[in-house]
Motif scaffolding. Structure first.
Motif, mmCIF file in Angstrom:
data_model
loop_
_atom_site.group_PDB
_atom_site.id
_atom_site.type_symbol
_atom_site.label_atom_id
_atom_site.label_comp_id
_atom_site.label_asym_id
_atom_site.label_seq_id
_atom_site.Cartn_x
_atom_site.Cartn_y
_atom_site.Cartn_z
ATOM 1 N N GLY A 14 -3.545 -39.548 -26.652
ATOM 2 C CA GLY A 14 -4.991 -39.728 -26.807
ATOM 3 C C GLY A 14 -5.777 -39.477 -25.536
ATOM 4 O O GLY A 14 -6.819 -40.094 -25.313
ATOM 5 N N LEU A 15 -5.293 -38.531 -24.692
ATOM 6 C CA LEU A 15 -5.920 -38.299 -23.390
ATOM 7 C C LEU A 15 -6.692 -36.986 -23.314
ATOM 8 O O LEU A 15 -7.010 -36.509 -22.228
ATOM 9 C CB LEU A 15 -4.841 -38.316 -22.294
ATOM 10 N N GLU A 16 -7.017 -36.392 -24.479
ATOM 11 C CA GLU A 16 -7.709 -35.106 -24.456
ATOM 12 C C GLU A 16 -9.006 -35.162 -23.663
ATOM 13 O O GLU A 16 -9.398 -34.164 -23.025
ATOM 14 C CB GLU A 16 -8.035 -34.632 -25.878
ATOM 15 N N ASN A 17 -9.670 -36.303 -23.665
ATOM 16 C CA ASN A 17 -10.937 -36.434 -22.948
ATOM 17 C C ASN A 17 -10.765 -37.009 -21.549
ATOM 18 O O ASN A 17 -11.753 -37.242 -20.842
ATOM 19 C CB ASN A 17 -11.902 -37.318 -23.739
ATOM 20 N N ASN A 18 -9.509 -37.244 -21.150
ATOM 21 C CA ASN A 18 -9.242 -37.872 -19.854
ATOM 22 C C ASN A 18 -8.471 -36.983 -18.884
ATOM 23 O O ASN A 18 -8.296 -37.340 -17.721
ATOM 24 C CB ASN A 18 -8.451 -39.174 -20.045
ATOM 25 N N GLY A 78 -8.015 -37.211 -14.969
ATOM 26 C CA GLY A 78 -6.944 -36.415 -14.380
ATOM 27 C C GLY A 78 -7.262 -34.929 -14.394
ATOM 28 O O GLY A 78 -7.815 -34.412 -15.368
ATOM 29 N N VAL A 79 -6.935 -34.251 -13.319
ATOM 30 C CA VAL A 79 -7.153 -32.813 -13.205
ATOM 31 C C VAL A 79 -5.835 -32.160 -12.805
ATOM 32 O O VAL A 79 -5.281 -32.456 -11.749
ATOM 33 C CB VAL A 79 -8.244 -32.486 -12.157
ATOM 34 N N ILE A 80 -5.329 -31.280 -13.672
ATOM 35 C CA ILE A 80 -4.082 -30.563 -13.409
ATOM 36 C C ILE A 80 -4.423 -29.128 -13.037
ATOM 37 O O ILE A 80 -4.991 -28.389 -13.837
ATOM 38 C CB ILE A 80 -3.151 -30.598 -14.636
ATOM 39 N N VAL A 81 -4.113 -28.747 -11.798
ATOM 40 C CA VAL A 81 -4.382 -27.392 -11.306
ATOM 41 C C VAL A 81 -3.055 -26.668 -11.138
ATOM 42 O O VAL A 81 -2.186 -27.116 -10.385
ATOM 43 C CB VAL A 81 -5.141 -27.433 -9.969
ATOM 44 N N ALA A 140 5.272 -36.698 -15.995
ATOM 45 C CA ALA A 140 5.133 -38.034 -15.407
ATOM 46 C C ALA A 140 3.677 -38.323 -15.079
ATOM 47 O O ALA A 140 3.195 -39.454 -15.258
ATOM 48 C CB ALA A 140 5.998 -38.142 -14.148
ATOM 49 N N PHE A 141 2.945 -37.301 -14.628
ATOM 50 C CA PHE A 141 1.524 -37.481 -14.307
ATOM 51 C C PHE A 141 0.739 -37.870 -15.549
ATOM 52 O O PHE A 141 -0.093 -38.792 -15.514
ATOM 53 C CB PHE A 141 0.965 -36.193 -13.709
ATOM 54 N N ILE A 142 0.981 -37.187 -16.664
ATOM 55 C CA ILE A 142 0.255 -37.488 -17.897
ATOM 56 C C ILE A 142 0.559 -38.915 -18.365
ATOM 57 O O ILE A 142 -0.351 -39.664 -18.755
ATOM 58 C CB ILE A 142 0.611 -36.459 -18.988
ATOM 59 N N LYS A 143 1.827 -39.296 -18.304
ATOM 60 C CA LYS A 143 2.194 -40.662 -18.699
ATOM 61 C C LYS A 143 1.594 -41.686 -17.742
ATOM 62 O O LYS A 143 1.172 -42.774 -18.155
ATOM 63 C CB LYS A 143 3.715 -40.794 -18.739
ATOM 64 N N LYS A 193 -16.822 -39.439 -12.416
ATOM 65 C CA LYS A 193 -15.461 -39.921 -12.629
ATOM 66 C C LYS A 193 -14.700 -40.000 -11.305
ATOM 67 O O LYS A 193 -15.039 -39.317 -10.341
ATOM 68 C CB LYS A 193 -14.703 -38.974 -13.574
ATOM 69 N N LYS A 194 -13.698 -40.849 -11.274
ATOM 70 C CA LYS A 194 -12.754 -40.862 -10.170
ATOM 71 C C LYS A 194 -11.710 -39.783 -10.486
ATOM 72 O O LYS A 194 -11.001 -39.886 -11.490
ATOM 73 C CB LYS A 194 -12.084 -42.225 -10.030
ATOM 74 N N ILE A 195 -11.649 -38.775 -9.630
ATOM 75 C CA ILE A 195 -10.814 -37.605 -9.919
ATOM 76 C C ILE A 195 -9.406 -37.800 -9.348
ATOM 77 O O ILE A 195 -9.229 -38.000 -8.140
ATOM 78 C CB ILE A 195 -11.447 -36.323 -9.352
ATOM 79 N N ILE A 196 -8.425 -37.730 -10.249
ATOM 80 C CA ILE A 196 -7.017 -37.866 -9.863
ATOM 81 C C ILE A 196 -6.383 -36.484 -10.023
ATOM 82 O O ILE A 196 -6.232 -35.990 -11.137
ATOM 83 C CB ILE A 196 -6.282 -38.903 -10.736
#
Length: 377
Positions: free
Chosen positions: A256-260, A231-234, A214-217, A197-200
């Motif tokens: 619908g982003l549980e897998n993203n 997306g990766v939230i640390v 805002a990141f999730i949207k 994956k391309k990691i954001i």
């Protein structure tokens, strides 16, 4: 490296030595002072970083200078006695509560025996008498141009009394080798959804003003352009604010982003995440005084996209202006990331954002004060 000039005794004062940018910066600066042959002392109410500080050659003085209370004034006489015993060349205050204690103790010392007094504005403090104590130092350091402008606008500080010195990062921790193959393999084993994956990356404690919503949207828009992004939230929620993480999880689910999007919680290996990511995001919804994640990511070889405001804008403008986006425009933000993923952008981090330069500049402030016999009132 040891300076050819006579060694100094520097006393830094802050509320505590737990996690945080100011705390970490204080310890890194103290370590550098010792390496350069200076004597380093830190006064605080203690914390988890004390052991590291002392192991690297600094002295820690445990004094309860952290309380934002009138009872803190009971420490003034004790601190004055400590100053008389220590006889530091420079006192460097980094927060308002301890600044009050130090200043009240310092001003009663005989002028001929006073250490030089320096403060660092680590933020854009609320404008009131309590905050004004930071302006009473003989010289003030601003951590960014936006903080310096704020100081000039809101406090009666002559421009000649302010020096802008960016917070410097340690290249031993933040560099292009921050993510090694073993770390990458271990992470992918724990989080297989990140494979190919391309990691954001979105680093930072979970807080409303840091911009995780805002990141999730934005990720919802980006996935429609680039389905290969993840997306990766640390970061973890602040104490008593764990409900905010639940809100973020609900928002992720509703889109619908549980897998993203993956939530990693608090991590002590953020530099490796910078090296692992394809893009790092900075999306605070108000101007940050500095925005340390921007230079950290650039130093680790990761391009950054950020809203064009505050201290984050300054470091990105200096090293990667293509990463700047109109504030709060998440559509443009997603589009900019998509564009960067299709290119190999060139960027760099100027030397003024590294620890060595910060220490040089700060010692320059000390030495200028020490060479000037005029004392502040």
């Amino acid at each position: 490296m040891t300076l050819s000039k006579p060694s100094l005794h520097v006393l830094q004062v802050l509320p505590a030595l737990n996690s945080g940018g100011v705390e970490r910066g204080t310890v890194e600066f103290a370590n550098e002072l010792v390496l350069r042959g200076h004597r380093s002392t830190v006064m605080s109410n203690g914390g988890q970083l004390v052991k590291e500080l002392e192991n690297n050659g600094s002295t820690h003085l445990l004094v309860p200078v952290h309380k934002k209370s009138l009872t803190s004034l009971l420490q003034v006489r004790r601190v004055r006695h400590i100053l008389n015993e220590l006889k530091p060349d420079v006192i460097h205050v980094r927060s308002r509560a301890p600044a009050w204690i130090i200043w009240l103790a310092w001003r009663k010392l005989p002028k001929e025996n006073r250490p030089r007094l320096v403060s660092t504005f680590h933020g854009m403090y609320s404008v009131n008498k309590y905050s004004a104590i930071m302006a009473k130092a003989e010289h003030c350091i601003a951590i960014s141009n936006c903080v310096q402008d704020y100081m000039l606008t809101n406090y009666e500080i002559p421009p000649s009394k302010i020096t802008r010195i960016y917070r410097g990062l340690d290249p031993k921790s933040f560099n292009s080798n921050a993510c090694n193959p073993q770390w990458r393999a271990s992470l992918l084993q724990e989080y297989p959804e990140l494979e190919n994956k391309k990691i954001i990356l979105m680093p930072g404690r979970l807080s409303r003003w840091k911009g995780q919503e805002a990141f999730i949207k934005m990720m919802h828009l980006l996935i429609q352009i680039r389905p290969d992004c993840h997306g990766v939230i640390v970061g973890s929620a602040e104490p008593q604010k764990e409900h905010y993480q639940s809100e973020l999880l609900s928002l992720t689910s509703s889109l619908g982003l549980e897998n993203n999007i993956s939530f990693m919680g608090h991590r002590s290996d953020i530099q490796a995440f910078y090296g692992f990511a394809d893009v790092t995001c900075h999306m605070s919804n108000k101007a940050e005084p500095f925005g340390r994640t921007v230079p950290e990511a650039l130093a680790c070889g990761c391009p950054v996209v950020a809203f064009d405001r505050g201290g984050a804008s300054e470091s990105l403008n200096a090293g990667f202006p293509k990463g700047l986006v109109e504030p709060d425009n998440i559509q443009a933000f997603a589009q900019r990331i998509a564009e960067l993923l299709d290119t190999h952008p060139e960027f760099y981090l100027p030397k003024e954002f590294y620890l060595n330069q910060q220490v040089d500049n700060t010692l320059g402030v000390y030495e200028k004060l020490l060479s000037n016999e005029e004392q502040a009132n």
